[in-house]
Design a protein around this motif. Structure first.
Motif, mmCIF file in Angstrom:
data_model
loop_
_atom_site.group_PDB
_atom_site.id
_atom_site.type_symbol
_atom_site.label_atom_id
_atom_site.label_comp_id
_atom_site.label_asym_id
_atom_site.label_seq_id
_atom_site.Cartn_x
_atom_site.Cartn_y
_atom_site.Cartn_z
ATOM 1 N N GLY A 58 -1.504 19.451 -5.839
ATOM 2 C CA GLY A 58 -2.713 20.264 -5.955
ATOM 3 C C GLY A 58 -2.690 21.471 -5.043
ATOM 4 O O GLY A 58 -3.268 22.513 -5.361
ATOM 5 N N SER A 59 -2.017 21.365 -3.921
ATOM 6 C CA SER A 59 -1.972 22.502 -2.992
ATOM 7 C C SER A 59 -1.079 23.617 -3.507
ATOM 8 O O SER A 59 -1.134 24.740 -3.014
ATOM 9 N N CYS A 60 -0.270 23.345 -4.521
ATOM 10 C CA CYS A 60 0.595 24.374 -5.104
ATOM 11 C C CYS A 60 -0.114 25.175 -6.193
ATOM 12 O O CYS A 60 0.433 26.141 -6.712
ATOM 13 N N ALA A 61 -1.310 24.761 -6.562
ATOM 14 C CA ALA A 61 -2.030 25.414 -7.653
ATOM 15 C C ALA A 61 -2.505 26.810 -7.247
ATOM 16 O O ALA A 61 -2.746 27.090 -6.078
ATOM 17 N N ILE A 75 0.816 -1.220 0.000
ATOM 18 C CA ILE A 75 0.000 0.000 0.000
ATOM 19 C C ILE A 75 0.852 1.272 0.000
ATOM 20 O O ILE A 75 0.381 2.330 -0.379
ATOM 21 N N MET A 76 2.108 1.181 0.387
ATOM 22 C CA MET A 76 2.954 2.370 0.493
ATOM 23 C C MET A 76 3.124 3.120 -0.834
ATOM 24 O O MET A 76 3.032 4.341 -0.856
ATOM 25 N N PRO A 77 3.369 2.439 -1.972
ATOM 26 C CA PRO A 77 3.489 3.204 -3.217
ATOM 27 C C PRO A 77 2.217 3.968 -3.564
ATOM 28 O O PRO A 77 2.269 5.106 -4.016
ATOM 29 N N ARG A 78 1.080 3.345 -3.327
ATOM 30 C CA ARG A 78 -0.191 4.032 -3.598
ATOM 31 C C ARG A 78 -0.370 5.230 -2.676
ATOM 32 O O ARG A 78 -0.783 6.297 -3.107
ATOM 33 N N ALA A 79 -0.079 5.040 -1.408
ATOM 34 C CA ALA A 79 -0.233 6.134 -0.440
ATOM 35 C C ALA A 79 0.727 7.270 -0.760
ATOM 36 O O ALA A 79 0.358 8.449 -0.681
ATOM 37 N N THR A 80 1.946 6.923 -1.150
ATOM 38 C CA THR A 80 2.932 7.951 -1.505
ATOM 39 C C THR A 80 2.486 8.722 -2.734
ATOM 40 O O THR A 80 2.580 9.952 -2.782
ATOM 41 N N PHE A 81 1.984 8.017 -3.736
ATOM 42 C CA PHE A 81 1.506 8.673 -4.948
ATOM 43 C C PHE A 81 0.323 9.586 -4.632
ATOM 44 O O PHE A 81 0.247 10.714 -5.109
ATOM 45 N N PHE A 82 -0.610 9.113 -3.807
ATOM 46 C CA PHE A 82 -1.765 9.918 -3.423
ATOM 47 C C PHE A 82 -1.326 11.170 -2.673
ATOM 48 O O PHE A 82 -1.813 12.268 -2.933
ATOM 49 N N LEU A 83 -0.393 11.021 -1.760
ATOM 50 C CA LEU A 83 0.130 12.166 -1.007
ATOM 51 C C LEU A 83 0.797 13.157 -1.951
ATOM 52 O O LEU A 83 0.615 14.370 -1.825
#
Length: 100
Positions: A17-20, A3-11
């Motif tokens: 998105g917060s930089c937009a 699950i770590m790669p998915r969680a890292t990608f999601f993060l």
């Protein structure tokens, strides 16, 4: 599957998105607000003393009361459940099916 790669990608996507920039919000801020000095912290006694001297007419009081009631209604509407019982049951079933 790890699950770590998915969680890292999601993060990463969340942080990206917060930089937009949001032009609608930026455009809504007037020049006066952009050039205004940073607000200062005031002693509460001075704020309350100033508030006691404010005079309002009946029209202003009615507008404020109506606005307060609208905000209370919105708050009550937001206080309800987010999911219906059916949605909640489906979600819990899916979680139990995919539990680690």
């Amino acid at each position: 599957m790890d699950i770590m790669p998915r969680a890292t990608f999601f993060l990463f996507l969340c942080l990206l998105g917060s930089c937009a920039r949001f032009p609608q919000i930026t455009a809504a801020v007037g020049e006066g607000a952009k050039n205004a000095p940073f607000p200062t912290i005031q002693p509460m006694d001075a704020v309350l003393a100033d508030a006691a001297q404010v005079q309002t007419d009946d029209e202003t009081g009615a507008r404020l009361a109506a606005r307060a009631e609208t905000l209370r209604r919105r708050a009550r509407a937001l206080g309800g459940p987010v999911l219906t019982r059916t949605e909640r049951r489906r979600l819990l079933d899916a979680v139990s099916r995919h539990a680690l």
